[in-house]
Design an enzyme around this catalytic site. Structure first.
Site, PDB file in Angstrom:
ATOM      1  N   LYS A 178     -14.055  39.548  -5.544  1.00  0.00           N
ATOM      2  CA  LYS A 178     -14.375  38.187  -5.116  1.00  0.00           C
ATOM      3  C   LYS A 178     -13.472  37.816  -3.939  1.00  0.00           C
ATOM      4  O   LYS A 178     -12.239  37.901  -4.029  1.00  0.00           O
ATOM      5  CB  LYS A 178     -14.149  37.237  -6.301  1.00  0.00           C
ATOM      6  CG  LYS A 178     -15.064  36.045  -6.316  1.00  0.00           C
ATOM      7  CD  LYS A 178     -14.975  35.333  -7.665  1.00  0.00           C
ATOM      8  CE  LYS A 178     -15.702  34.023  -7.640  1.00  0.00           C
ATOM      9  NZ  LYS A 178     -15.463  33.260  -8.875  1.00  0.00           N
TER      10      LYS A 178
HETATM   11  O1  G3P Z   1     -15.902  30.407 -10.429  1.00  0.00           O
HETATM   12  C1  G3P Z   1     -16.251  29.539  -9.423  1.00  0.00           C
HETATM   13  C2  G3P Z   1     -16.887  28.262  -9.891  1.00  0.00           C
HETATM   14  O2  G3P Z   1     -17.880  28.517 -10.822  1.00  0.00           O
HETATM   15  C3  G3P Z   1     -15.922  27.188 -10.280  1.00  0.00           C
HETATM   16  O3  G3P Z   1     -16.537  26.105 -10.916  1.00  0.00           O
HETATM   17  O4  G3P Z   1     -16.430  24.002 -12.225  1.00  0.00           O
HETATM   18  O5  G3P Z   1     -14.345  24.883 -11.106  1.00  0.00           O
HETATM   19  O6  G3P Z   1     -16.190  23.898  -9.766  1.00  0.00           O
HETATM   20  P1  G3P Z   1     -15.818  24.646 -10.999  1.00  0.00           P
END
Ligand code: G3P
Length: 215
Positions: free
Chosen positions: A83
């Site tokens: 990633k």
């Molecule tokens: O892993 C990346 C993403 O899914 C993060 O989500 O909820 O932290 O905006 P969030």
């Protein structure tokens, strides 16, 4: 549409895998920090549970550093996807890693122009963050619509991986738009299965079953 779980929590990943719900796993530094365990240990454990793409994020922010870290992560297991943040240095690193056959997930995407460049660089996945756009009163799903439309016009191999999913509607809309993958927190995976009418109906059936004569 494939479903990945967005988590570093081994118990959650095991439970979602037991449901037959998941095709892969994504992690990020914030999720891994919650585990209290070293990153490589968690990623290796996850690879034993789920036989699918497992995203592990680099921490370097320069091209050479990202490439070097990415190569090391890719050595952990054949299913590891590196990633990489959507910055110029990240795009340069994606190009190098792609030429070596290393799969990449370009993360922190917030615009269609960024997604276009990630595809040009040879990203395996692009991760647009829908929830974080919604948080800013922008329409996260509109971005998914734009990226799916752009990718469909051309011969890009990059898969649209909807990230920052906050609720079941994000998942349904992603599937309707033809996104390749949605990565979903465990709580939302559980919500996908739930419906109050299912619970009420089951309760009534179980109550009525007590009135069936034994025989
Ligand atoms: O892993 C990346 C993403 O899914 C993060 O989500 O909820 O932290 O905006 P969030």
């Amino acid at each position: 549409m494939k479903i990945f779980i967005d988590s570093g929590d081994i118990a959650e990943i095991k439970e979602a895998a037991a449901m037959g719900a998941i095709d892969g796993v994504t992690t990020n530094p914030s999720l891994l920090a919650k585990t209290g365990k070293p990153m490589r240990q968690v990623i290796t454990e996850i690879c034993q549970i789920v036989d699918g793409p497992i995203s592990a994020e680099v921490l370097a922010t320069d091209c050479d550093g990202i490439v070097s870290e990415g190569r090391q992560l890719a050595q952990l297991h054949p299913n590891v996807v590196v990633k990489v943040p959507l910055i110029v240095e990240g795009l340069k690193a994606v190009r190098v890693l792609a030429s070596e056959g290393v799969k990449t997930n370009v993360t922190l995407c917030f615009s269609a122009s960024q997604a276009l460049l990630a595809a040009k660089a040879g990203a395996t996945y692009i991760s647009p963050f829908v929830g974080r756009l919604d948080d800013l009163s922008e329409d996260g799903m509109q971005l998914i619509e734009q990226i799916c439309a752009i990718y469909s016009h051309y011969d890009f191999d990059t898969q649209v991986l909807v990230a920052s999913v906050r609720h079941p509607i994000h998942v349904v809309q992603s599937a309707l738009l033809g996104a390749h993958v949605a990565t979903i927190p465990f709580k939302v995976i559980q919500q996908l299965a739930q419906h109050p009418m299912t619970e009420a109906g089951l309760k009534k059936f179980l109550e009525d079953s007590k009135k069936i004569p034994q025989g």
